[in-house]
Design an enzyme around this catalytic site. Structure first.
Site: not given
Length: 454
Positions: A210, A233
């Protein structure tokens, strides 16, 4: 000869006084360190002793051993300030099937003034046993209401959820960390910061499933630099404004960072229906390597799928005064810049300067495309260019840039916490530690040289 011998013995005695440390080793309170036995109670006893003033406010987790810990809460306030925790060995969490206690976090430090955690050890959250679980999953390491906090040198791996969470903290320095989790691991953010101010995060290598770093509501004066991010991310502001939340983020500087194979690079994401602001944000000196969304503002964020947000609601978190400067590299997708902003609360004062993004797949330097919705600002020397941004050969003459963000954040330093002196040698054993500092060593060597040369 007797005079020389007397001086030499005296200097050795003085050296021993200055180099011996009363730091408390967790094994002195019964920690076994075999990686199987639950050492939680021994760690709590050691913390209570150090917090109450034992061990010169220094707690040591020795090298060469692994301590298995169930969920722990290290509570302040402490008589000693600052508190130094040196993690040289490994900490490993219980697997999900053997987990006992709080499922919100594994290790929590709360209400501690002047906390310093450093060392070359590893914190392993054993997250693989949790990643298929649909319910609550614990954050590995959480700090709450810890002012003048410093965290450095450790390796963090495989958290069940976020690896590090900073909440309600003021004056924080995080540096030289390695954070690793598989790209497929869900919600394993590297570092999450919320409701905190005056935070420096620098010189870290982060690869997770993430966000490498996420800046959440209630934060101000944040400086992020020297981050090597990927997979993951990217570095994100948000998400902000979920469930009608009033969110605030301001004075954030992200500079001299590398993104490698990430889903996003520099991202701002907000939910519709929220309120508040994200402003005075600068991304500068960014290198991109095969990044899917290099530059993105998404005011229509909907749990990762903006296409679900068809209807523009009457309120949104206002995004303004954002600078993207000195970007270079490649986009995995056809888009290098993607601005999706609210119809009712558009993004304003968005600046692009010295940006060059090409598509990674073209192999021939093909310029990536840009797209924008409901955004206003200025662009100069930016590739791709955006029709929604006014072109200016000299951005500084047309408007005042909010790059004072970086200037403000560079002055952020913990006010009272002083770093531990760097030892030349550091020998750890069960209950004993010898530290030899530069100043002491130089003085000793000079004295011996004088005596022997006399």
């Amino acid at each position: 000869m007797k005079k020389k011998t007397w001086f030499l013995n005296f200097s050795l005695f003085i050296l021993q006084i200055f180099t011996f440390s009363n730091a408390l080793d967790v094994t002195q309170l019964g920690a076994i360190g075999d990686g199987v036995t639950d050492d939680s109670q021994a760690f709590l006893k050691a913390w209570e002793a150090v917090c109450s003033g034992t061990g010169d406010g220094q707690l040591v987790v020795p090298a060469g051993v692994t301590f298995m810990l169930q969920p722990l809460k290290f509570q302040g306030s402490c008589k000693s300030a600052p508190i130094f925790v040196q993690i040289l060995g490994n900490l490993v969490a219980s697997s999900k099937g053997n987990w006992k206690g709080d499922k919100d976090q594994w290790i929590l430090f709360t209400d501690i003034e002047g906390l310093v955690i450093e060392g070359g050890g590893e914190i392993n959250g054993q997250g693989s046993s949790w990643w298929e679980h649909k319910g609550s999953r614990p954050t590995a390491l959480k700090f709450k209401s810890c002012n003048n906090l410093r965290l450095s040198g450790l390796t963090h791996v495989d958290s069940p959820m976020a690896h590090i969470h900073i909440n309600d903290c003021n004056y924080v320095t995080i540096s030289s960390l390695r954070i690793n989790a598989p790209e497929s691991s869900p919600n394993t953010d590297g570092i999450d910061v919320g409701s905190s101010s005056n935070v420096v995060i620098q010189d870290c290598v982060i690869g997770t499933g993430d966000d490498c770093i996420a800046i959440n509501s209630g934060t101000s004066n944040i400086r992020i630099s020297g981050i090597d991010c990927g997979p993951g991310h990217g570095i994100s502001i948000g998400s902000l404004g979920k469930d009608g939340e009033t969110a605030t983020v301001e004075n954030v500087c992200v500079q001299n960072c590398n993104f490698r194979g990430t889903t996003n690079g520099a991202r701002i994401k907000t939910w519709q229906g929220g309120s508040g602001y994200a402003r005075m944000i600068t991304f500068n000196g960014i290198t991109l390597d095969n990044v899917e969304n290099p530059i993105i503002i998404d005011q229509l964020y909907n749990g990762g799928d903006s296409d679900k947000a068809k209807d523009h609601k009457s309120s949104a978190v206002e995004v303004s005064k954002v600078v993207y400067s000195n970007f270079i590299g490649t986009s995995k997708s056809e888009y290098g810049v993607d601005f999706r902003c609210s119809e009712t609360v558009p993004c304003t004062e968005i600046f692009l300067r010295d940006v060059k993004i090409e598509t990674a797949s073209s192999g021939s330097g093909q310029v990536a495309q840009g797209q924008c919705l409901n955004v206003r600002g200025v662009s100069t020397l930016a590739v791709p260019g955006l029709e929604c941004l006014a072109l200016s050969p000299d951005m500084l003459s047309s408007t005042q840039l909010p790059e004072q963000t970086c200037m403000l954040a560079q002055s952020v330093q913990p006010r009272t916490t002083q770093p531990m002196q760097d030892p030349i040698w550091d020998f750890e054993s069960r209950g004993k530690r010898l530290r030899v500092y530069n100043a002491v060593l130089v003085s000793f060597v000079s004295l011996v040289t004088y005596i022997l040369g006399d």
